[in-house]
Design a protein around this motif. Structure first.
Motif, PDB file in Angstrom:
ATOM      1  N   LEU A 105       0.995  -1.001  -0.074  1.00 40.16           N
ATOM      2  CA  LEU A 105       0.050   0.023  -0.114  1.00 40.16           C
ATOM      3  C   LEU A 105       1.125   1.302   0.055  1.00 40.16           C
ATOM      4  CD1 LEU A 105      -3.102   0.472   0.068  1.00 40.16           C
ATOM      5  CD2 LEU A 105      -2.305  -1.777   0.285  1.00 40.16           C
ATOM      6  N   HIS A 106       2.058   1.289   0.450  1.00 45.61           N
ATOM      7  CA  HIS A 106       2.747   2.371   0.671  1.00 45.61           C
ATOM      8  C   HIS A 106       3.383   2.809  -0.728  1.00 45.61           C
ATOM      9  CE1 HIS A 106       3.121   3.884   4.567  1.00 45.61           C
ATOM     10  NE2 HIS A 106       3.082   2.561   5.196  1.00 45.61           N
ATOM     11  N   LEU A 107       3.786   1.513  -1.539  1.00 45.12           N
ATOM     12  CA  LEU A 107       4.019   1.660  -3.007  1.00 45.12           C
ATOM     13  C   LEU A 107       2.989   2.135  -3.831  1.00 45.12           C
ATOM     14  CD1 LEU A 107       6.217   0.926  -5.200  1.00 45.12           C
ATOM     15  CD2 LEU A 107       4.975  -1.185  -5.431  1.00 45.12           C
ATOM     16  N   LEU A 108       2.003   1.717  -3.525  1.00 43.40           N
ATOM     17  CA  LEU A 108       0.704   2.009  -4.209  1.00 43.40           C
ATOM     18  C   LEU A 108       0.170   3.589  -3.935  1.00 43.40           C
ATOM     19  CD1 LEU A 108      -1.586  -1.071  -4.450  1.00 43.40           C
ATOM     20  CD2 LEU A 108      -0.191  -0.329  -6.339  1.00 43.40           C
ATOM     21  N   TYR A 109       0.461   3.957  -2.848  1.00 36.19           N
ATOM     22  CA  TYR A 109       0.302   5.405  -2.549  1.00 36.19           C
ATOM     23  C   TYR A 109       1.001   6.376  -3.435  1.00 36.19           C
ATOM     24  CZ  TYR A 109       0.150   9.722   0.243  1.00 36.19           C
ATOM     25  OH  TYR A 109      -0.054  10.889   0.600  1.00 36.19           O
ATOM     26  N   PHE A 167       5.380  14.818  -7.015  1.00 34.16           N
ATOM     27  CA  PHE A 167       6.261  14.097  -6.417  1.00 34.16           C
ATOM     28  C   PHE A 167       6.711  14.385  -4.993  1.00 34.16           C
ATOM     29  CE2 PHE A 167      10.652  12.874  -5.709  1.00 34.16           C
ATOM     30  CZ  PHE A 167      10.796  11.541  -5.629  1.00 34.16           C
ATOM     31  N   ALA A 168       6.955  15.807  -4.959  1.00 31.99           N
ATOM     32  CA  ALA A 168       7.191  16.306  -3.547  1.00 31.99           C
ATOM     33  C   ALA A 168       6.099  16.049  -2.549  1.00 31.99           C
ATOM     34  CB  ALA A 168       7.702  17.832  -3.627  1.00 31.99           C
ATOM     35  N   LEU A 169       4.828  16.244  -3.212  1.00 35.13           N
ATOM     36  CA  LEU A 169       3.620  16.186  -1.966  1.00 35.13           C
ATOM     37  C   LEU A 169       3.599  14.846  -1.672  1.00 35.13           C
ATOM     38  CD1 LEU A 169       0.963  18.529  -4.024  1.00 35.13           C
ATOM     39  CD2 LEU A 169       2.058  18.810  -1.617  1.00 35.13           C
ATOM     40  N   ILE A 170       3.924  13.751  -2.366  1.00 34.17           N
ATOM     41  CA  ILE A 170       3.844  12.268  -2.062  1.00 34.17           C
ATOM     42  C   ILE A 170       4.997  12.022  -1.029  1.00 34.17           C
ATOM     43  CG2 ILE A 170       4.648   9.910  -2.914  1.00 34.17           C
ATOM     44  CD1 ILE A 170       1.807  10.770  -3.678  1.00 34.17           C
ATOM     45  N   LEU A 171       6.122  12.547  -0.985  1.00 36.00           N
ATOM     46  CA  LEU A 171       7.005  12.422  -0.065  1.00 36.00           C
ATOM     47  C   LEU A 171       6.782  13.271   1.197  1.00 36.00           C
ATOM     48  CD1 LEU A 171      10.505  12.773  -2.164  1.00 36.00           C
ATOM     49  CD2 LEU A 171       9.411  10.715  -1.287  1.00 36.00           C
ATOM     50  N   ALA A 172       6.050  14.449   1.040  1.00 40.86           N
ATOM     51  CA  ALA A 172       5.762  15.229   2.127  1.00 40.86           C
ATOM     52  C   ALA A 172       4.722  14.518   3.098  1.00 40.86           C
ATOM     53  CB  ALA A 172       5.517  16.446   1.719  1.00 40.86           C
ATOM     54  N   SER A 195       3.752  11.564   2.989  1.00 39.42           N
ATOM     55  CA  SER A 195       4.174  10.167   3.523  1.00 39.42           C
ATOM     56  C   SER A 195       5.290  10.489   4.867  1.00 39.42           C
ATOM     57  CB  SER A 195       5.407   9.381   2.757  1.00 39.42           C
ATOM     58  OG  SER A 195       4.687   8.960   1.472  1.00 39.42           O
ATOM     59  N   MET A 196       5.997  11.562   4.705  1.00 40.72           N
ATOM     60  CA  MET A 196       6.724  11.779   5.933  1.00 40.72           C
ATOM     61  C   MET A 196       5.437  12.283   7.426  1.00 40.72           C
ATOM     62  SD  MET A 196       9.359  15.181   6.761  1.00 40.72           S
ATOM     63  CE  MET A 196       7.674  16.028   6.705  1.00 40.72           C
ATOM     64  N   ILE A 197       4.768  12.876   6.657  1.00 44.43           N
ATOM     65  CA  ILE A 197       3.772  13.571   7.630  1.00 44.43           C
ATOM     66  C   ILE A 197       3.113  12.287   8.607  1.00 44.43           C
ATOM     67  CG2 ILE A 197       1.730  14.926   8.001  1.00 44.43           C
ATOM     68  CD1 ILE A 197       2.727  16.660   6.050  1.00 44.43           C
ATOM     69  N   TYR A 198       2.481  11.420   7.452  1.00 45.79           N
ATOM     70  CA  TYR A 198       1.859  10.144   8.270  1.00 45.79           C
ATOM     71  C   TYR A 198       2.959   9.272   9.042  1.00 45.79           C
ATOM     72  CZ  TYR A 198      -0.988   5.954   8.335  1.00 45.79           C
ATOM     73  OH  TYR A 198      -2.074   4.894   8.732  1.00 45.79           O
ATOM     74  N   GLU A 199       3.977   9.272   8.898  1.00 44.46           N
ATOM     75  CA  GLU A 199       4.946   8.761   9.713  1.00 44.46           C
ATOM     76  C   GLU A 199       5.169   9.486  10.881  1.00 44.46           C
ATOM     77  OE1 GLU A 199       5.889   5.649   9.135  1.00 44.46           O
ATOM     78  OE2 GLU A 199       5.425   5.486   7.099  1.00 44.46           O
ATOM     79  N   LEU A 200       4.998  10.824  11.016  1.00 46.29           N
ATOM     80  CA  LEU A 200       5.057  11.452  12.011  1.00 46.29           C
ATOM     81  C   LEU A 200       3.845  11.273  13.031  1.00 46.29           C
ATOM     82  CD1 LEU A 200       6.692  14.651  10.987  1.00 46.29           C
ATOM     83  CD2 LEU A 200       7.723  13.124  12.173  1.00 46.29           C
ATOM     84  N   ILE A 201       2.782  10.886  12.335  1.00 47.63           N
ATOM     85  CA  ILE A 201       1.447  10.869  13.023  1.00 47.63           C
ATOM     86  C   ILE A 201       1.706   9.644  13.898  1.00 47.63           C
ATOM     87  CG2 ILE A 201      -0.953  10.353  12.735  1.00 47.63           C
ATOM     88  CD1 ILE A 201      -1.000  12.374  10.330  1.00 47.63           C
ATOM     89  N   GLU A 202       2.044   8.632  12.999  1.00 48.27           N
ATOM     90  CA  GLU A 202       2.350   7.245  13.722  1.00 48.27           C
ATOM     91  C   GLU A 202       3.131   7.137  14.934  1.00 48.27           C
ATOM     92  OE1 GLU A 202       3.586   4.403  10.558  1.00 48.27           O
ATOM     93  OE2 GLU A 202       1.602   3.790  10.153  1.00 48.27           O
ATOM     94  N   TRP A 203       4.218   8.124  14.779  1.00 54.01           N
ATOM     95  CA  TRP A 203       5.154   8.139  15.937  1.00 54.01           C
ATOM     96  C   TRP A 203       4.492   8.776  16.955  1.00 54.01           C
ATOM     97  CZ3 TRP A 203       9.104  12.850  16.489  1.00 54.01           C
ATOM     98  CH2 TRP A 203       9.608  12.731  17.408  1.00 54.01           C
ATOM     99  N   GLY A 204       3.659   9.821  16.722  1.00 55.74           N
ATOM    100  CA  GLY A 204       2.817  10.470  17.844  1.00 55.74           C
ATOM    101  C   GLY A 204       1.885   9.620  18.331  1.00 55.74           C
ATOM    102  N   ALA A 205       1.255   8.751  17.620  1.00 57.64           N
ATOM    103  CA  ALA A 205       0.408   7.636  18.112  1.00 57.64           C
ATOM    104  C   ALA A 205       1.098   6.764  19.014  1.00 57.64           C
ATOM    105  CB  ALA A 205      -0.328   7.151  16.807  1.00 57.64           C
ATOM    106  N   ALA A 208      10.218   5.060   1.288  1.00 58.39           N
ATOM    107  CA  ALA A 208      11.114   4.915   0.104  1.00 58.39           C
ATOM    108  C   ALA A 208      10.159   4.058  -1.015  1.00 58.39           C
ATOM    109  CB  ALA A 208      12.259   3.965   0.484  1.00 58.39           C
ATOM    110  N   LEU A 209       9.274   3.259  -0.355  1.00 57.40           N
ATOM    111  CA  LEU A 209       8.424   2.758  -1.444  1.00 57.40           C
ATOM    112  C   LEU A 209       7.485   3.541  -2.068  1.00 57.40           C
ATOM    113  CD1 LEU A 209       7.690  -0.635   0.523  1.00 57.40           C
ATOM    114  CD2 LEU A 209       8.563  -0.569  -1.710  1.00 57.40           C
ATOM    115  N   ALA A 210       6.925   4.604  -1.457  1.00 58.07           N
ATOM    116  CA  ALA A 210       6.136   5.761  -1.872  1.00 58.07           C
ATOM    117  C   ALA A 210       6.789   6.482  -2.757  1.00 58.07           C
ATOM    118  CB  ALA A 210       5.546   6.548  -0.870  1.00 58.07           C
ATOM    119  N   LEU A 211       8.172   6.964  -2.462  1.00 60.98           N
ATOM    120  CA  LEU A 211       8.881   7.545  -3.669  1.00 60.98           C
ATOM    121  C   LEU A 211       9.106   6.678  -4.697  1.00 60.98           C
ATOM    122  CD1 LEU A 211      12.437   9.138  -2.738  1.00 60.98           C
ATOM    123  CD2 LEU A 211      12.280   7.554  -4.631  1.00 60.98           C
TER     124      LEU A 211
END
Length: 217
Positions: A109-113, A141-146, A148-158, A184-187
């Motif tokens: 799903l991260h790849l397909l994102y 492309f930059a929005l995909i990376l940004a 993805s990073m924000i979602y990982e930060l949300i997971e960290w907060g959770a 990396a897969l989203a990229l």
């Protein structure tokens, strides 16, 4: 089918899928967290539908990704039984075939994102920001990376808030580099989709040029 009808049809499909997969999810708390972002996204699309609509094809890409996400939300990403489905339907194990030791649905799903959402984002950059050519693709492309990073930060907060109760939501399955691999897969997915779109556009342009020359003769 025009954009308005496509939007209505895709919304109906997604709502039916969400309702069906809301019945007895594996872990209700995880299902709620996974669907919070989806609900916000759908509300935004509905609130802005009179001012902006994606093309019919891009609505299809968005809907496909969200349907796959709903499957992950229902089972939790680390427990989607794709391997059991493959054994029942095709008589072989995907995990054994590729030598996988973990559930790979979240990786898919991260790849397909990147694959499925970079082109809708490119359309958004073109029509809202007025970007053209390679710049629209670059900012998508930059929005995909940004994001993805924000979602990982949300997971960290959770993880910080929930402690041990965040394991199913995070879906790391013991991998300390899970966040980096997901980004990396989203990229990679975004690059693949943009490259294929560029190749397709390149094939259409010579054909269009030949048709124009033939019409002028």
């Amino acid at each position: 089918m025009d954009e308005r009808k496509t939007f209505a049809a895709c919304s109906a499909i997604l709502l039916v899928v969400m309702a069906a997969l809301a019945v007895s999810p594996v872990e209700r708390g995880t299902w709620l967290m996974e669907n919070a972002v989806v609900a916000l996204f759908l509300a935004t699309l509905w609130a802005t539908r009179r001012w902006f609509r994606f093309s019919a094809g891009n609505y299809g890409l968005i809907t496909l990704f969200l349907v796959l996400h709903e499957i992950g939300a229902h089972y939790t990403y680390s427990r989607v039984p794709y391997d059991a489905w493959a054994r029942q339907l095709a008589g072989f194990s995907i995990d054994e075939l590729f030598g996988w030791q973990r559930n790979q649905y979240d990786r898919l799903l991260h790849l397909l994102y990147g694959v499925l959402l970079v082109l809708p984002l490119r359309e958004l950059c073109r029509r809202v920001a007025g970007l053209r050519g390679v710049w629209a693709g670059f900012f998508a492309f930059a929005l995909i990376l940004a994001s993805s990073m924000i979602y990982e930060l949300i997971e960290w907060g959770a993880a910080e808030v929930l402690g041990d109760g965040s394991d199913l939501f995070l879906g790391t399955q013991g991998d300390p580099w899970d966040a980096q691999k997901d980004m990396a897969l989203a990229l990679l997915g975004a690059l693949m989709a943009l490259a294929l779109a560029a190749l397709a556009a390149g094939r259409r342009t010579p054909d269009a040029g030949r048709r124009t020359l033939a019409a002028g003769r």
